[in-house]
Design a protein around this motif. Structure first.
Motif, mmCIF file in Angstrom:
data_model
loop_
_atom_site.group_PDB
_atom_site.id
_atom_site.type_symbol
_atom_site.label_atom_id
_atom_site.label_comp_id
_atom_site.label_asym_id
_atom_site.label_seq_id
_atom_site.Cartn_x
_atom_site.Cartn_y
_atom_site.Cartn_z
ATOM 1 N N GLY A 177 -24.602 20.663 -48.280
ATOM 2 C CA GLY A 177 -25.352 21.903 -48.127
ATOM 3 C C GLY A 177 -24.465 23.093 -47.834
ATOM 4 O O GLY A 177 -24.607 24.160 -48.433
ATOM 5 N N ILE A 178 -23.533 22.919 -46.901
ATOM 6 C CA ILE A 178 -22.690 24.058 -46.525
ATOM 7 C C ILE A 178 -21.691 24.383 -47.631
ATOM 8 O O ILE A 178 -21.324 25.541 -47.841
ATOM 9 C CB ILE A 178 -21.975 23.786 -45.178
ATOM 10 C CG1 ILE A 178 -21.637 25.119 -44.508
ATOM 11 C CG2 ILE A 178 -20.742 22.923 -45.341
ATOM 12 C CD1 ILE A 178 -21.263 24.992 -43.045
ATOM 13 N N GLN A 179 -21.263 23.385 -48.387
ATOM 14 C CA GLN A 179 -20.377 23.659 -49.506
ATOM 15 C C GLN A 179 -21.102 24.424 -50.608
ATOM 16 O O GLN A 179 -20.531 25.336 -51.216
ATOM 17 C CB GLN A 179 -19.790 22.354 -50.046
ATOM 18 C CG GLN A 179 -18.725 21.742 -49.143
ATOM 19 C CD GLN A 179 -18.142 20.462 -49.704
ATOM 20 O OE1 GLN A 179 -18.846 19.671 -50.334
ATOM 21 N NE2 GLN A 179 -16.856 20.241 -49.476
ATOM 22 N N THR A 180 -22.340 24.073 -50.853
ATOM 23 C CA THR A 180 -23.129 24.800 -51.850
ATOM 24 C C THR A 180 -23.306 26.255 -51.424
ATOM 25 O O THR A 180 -23.157 27.181 -52.234
ATOM 26 C CB THR A 180 -24.501 24.137 -52.042
ATOM 27 O OG1 THR A 180 -24.323 22.817 -52.543
ATOM 28 C CG2 THR A 180 -25.365 24.934 -53.010
ATOM 29 N N MET A 181 -23.617 26.478 -50.150
ATOM 30 C CA MET A 181 -23.788 27.840 -49.652
ATOM 31 C C MET A 181 -22.507 28.642 -49.815
ATOM 32 O O MET A 181 -22.514 29.791 -50.274
ATOM 33 C CB MET A 181 -24.203 27.831 -48.183
ATOM 34 C CG MET A 181 -24.497 29.211 -47.632
ATOM 35 S SD MET A 181 -24.662 29.242 -45.824
ATOM 36 C CE MET A 181 -22.953 29.029 -45.327
ATOM 37 N N ALA A 182 -21.368 28.051 -49.425
ATOM 38 C CA ALA A 182 -20.092 28.765 -49.507
ATOM 39 C C ALA A 182 -19.724 29.085 -50.954
ATOM 40 O O ALA A 182 -19.246 30.182 -51.257
ATOM 41 C CB ALA A 182 -18.994 27.932 -48.856
ATOM 42 N N ALA A 183 -19.939 28.139 -51.852
ATOM 43 C CA ALA A 183 -19.608 28.360 -53.260
ATOM 44 C C ALA A 183 -20.481 29.454 -53.859
ATOM 45 O O ALA A 183 -19.994 30.331 -54.593
ATOM 46 C CB ALA A 183 -19.769 27.059 -54.044
#
Length: 517
Positions: A177-183
């Protein structure tokens, strides 16, 4: 002053109004300032031409009208977009000067962040920080750092998208989830501000400070930095030790800390401050809604916050209920100063007793620079995340990230879930990081005064100790307190006296001085 909590959190900025007259333009006198390299000499040869801020609508708006006073003047400095290509494109930095007279030395300030504007915070700092004797000695110069405020600001999200991010619409408690948000966030930064998304790093901002020094016709830079501003100042001292003048670094950061070190230390700082807030309010406020011992009260607070994830509270804005993320933002913002405790407590009481989240929403919006009409008066949200993700790199493996996140939740049960997976976020950032974090020495620099607060939630005291131990010329001054940063008119008279004496006369406090008032 701008004070950030952690990745994705909030900023506090205040501005006060002043009177109005019209000053004439005042150029800085010609002085030869050599550049560190020949390719930068043109940049070092420029001089600030101070003009009437009343003619600059953006500055007047950012200062809530204060800049129409004759005491405020405005200037611009051009710096390279990319210091690896110094003869390439340039960007403009906006500076505002507050002066009570002529012929004084400049004191350059940075109120923190990253992403906190110096310009919009200047009137409040003049009112609440600087005593008359200091402003009789110095002109206060507030440059917005690159990518921030009025200095070629980085822009990523629309106002509506910032609302969604702050409300907690994204999954930030899982690695995916946090990787998707950052990307996704990084992609929008590259789309909307491709240059500044790649070049708003702190090392470049430190080099900008040296061009600002030259543009002010100064052989030495006098500097007062708070919170993130201490990291910027420490980098400057390490890069340009021979140009260090009177330096005060209050609310110190550890330049060598990793992104996960920062998250862990801040989680501990805010968890402790929540306990202090609860104890203080239980003893002084009969209407405080959290009762029992501190651990039980924090457990009840966490249970209430968790309930907002599925059942947010109504507010005065029918389209914006109080979510868990917004409520926690408001509460953590209140931990920056013990003077804010009563306001957060009042908002929490309204939320718990009346099931009305309006006051906590207002506090969260104030600290995020959100206006009542739904616009954001600054770009602090975008700049905060961009600068951090340019300055830090990820470390470790996915298994280690998850282990650390679980550890934070266990050790800091109230806030730990908000501070985990920092490396996971950095790992998905689609822009190559500058990796500006490092151990600094400032070898050969003039004496530097580092100020640390023993129970500072946002910049824990161990960071001040670390910075003072790294900088070869540093002296550590300690305040026994529970607020973020120490130097303010409303704070410790001992800290005020020591900082003022150093800035005005160069006299340092004795090593190991501890202020307890």
């Amino acid at each position: 002053m701008s004070r950030k909590v952690a990745l994705g959190a909030v900023v506090a900025v205040a501005a006060l109004f002043a009177g109005c007259t019209t000053p004439s333009a005042t150029p800085v006198p010609e002085v030869s300032i050599p550049a560190p390299t020949e390719t930068l000499q043109t940049a070092y040869d420029q001089r600030v031409e101070w003009t009437n801020c009343a003619e600059d609508n953006a500055v007047v708006e950012q200062t809530d009208g204060a800049a129409i006073s004759k005491s405020y003047t405005c200037g611009t400095v051009s710096v390279p977009l990319d210091y690896n290509n110094p003869e390439g494109p340039t960007i403009d930095l906006k500076l505002v000067r507050y002066s009570t007279g002529t012929g004084k030395e400049p004191l350059v300030i940075n109120p923190g962040g990253p992403g906190g504007g110096a310009i919009n915070g200047l009137p409040s700092m003049v009112e609440n920080l600087f005593p008359t004797e200091l402003m009789q000695h110095y002109d206060i110069v507030a440059p917005d750092p690159r990518g921030v405020g009025l200095s070629t600001p980085v822009r990523c999200l629309s106002d509506e998208e910032i609302d969604e991010m702050r409300a907690g619409s994204a999954d930030v408690e899982t690695i995916a989830g946090i990787q998707t948000m950052a990307a996704d966030f990084g992609a929008k930064c590259l789309e909307n501000s491709p240059d500044m998304a790649q070049h708003s790093d702190s090392l470049s901002a430190a080099h900008d400070l040296d061009i600002i020094r030259a543009a002010l016709a100064q052989e030495k830079l006098n500097y007062l930095g708070f919170s993130y501003g201490t990291f910027l100042g420490a980098l400057y001292a390490d890069e340009f030790p021979e140009s260090v003048g009177r330096f005060v670094l209050d609310g110190a950061m550890d330049p060598a800390a990793t992104i996960d070190d920062v998250s862990r230390a801040q989680a501990g700082g805010f968890e402790a401050s929540l306990g202090h807030w609860i104890e203080t309010e239980q003893n002084s406020n009969p209407n405080f809604p959290l009762r029992g011992d501190v651990d039980s009260a924090k457990a009840n607070l966490k249970e209430w916050l968790d309930s907002l994830a599925s059942n947010p509270l109504p507010t005065s804005d029918p389209d914006r209920p109080l979510t868990k993320s917004l409520a926690l933002s408001a509460i953590l913002a209140g931990m920056y100063s013990t003077q804010s405790y009563e306001y957060v407590s009042f908002g929490l009481g309204q939320a718990i007793y009346d099931r009305d989240g309006s006051i906590l929403l207002q506090i969260a919006d104030l600290y995020a620079d959100r206006e009542p009409d739904g616009t954001y008066s600054t770009n602090s949200n975008d700049a905060f995340n961009v600068i951090n993700l340019l300055d830090y790199t990820a470390s470790g493996t996915e298994a280690e990230w998850q282990q650390e996140a679980d550890s934070l939740k266990a050790e800091f049960p109230t806030v730990g879930s908000e501070f985990g997976l920092a490396s996971a976020m950095a790992s998905a950032w689609p822009i190559t990081a500058k990796d500006t974090r490092r151990t600094v020495t400032g070898s050969g620099a003039a004496p530097i005064l580092v100020v640390g607060t023993t129970h500072d939630p946002a910049t824990p005291y161990q960071w001040a100790e670390a910075l003072a131990s790294q900088l070869e010329s540093a002296t550590l001054l300690t305040w026994e307190g529970w607020s973020h940063c120490a130097y303010t008119k409303q704070g410790s008279s001992c800290i005020q006296a020591a900082v003022n004496k150093f800035l005005i006369s160069g006299e340092l406090p004795e090593e190991g001085t501890i202020c307890s008032d």
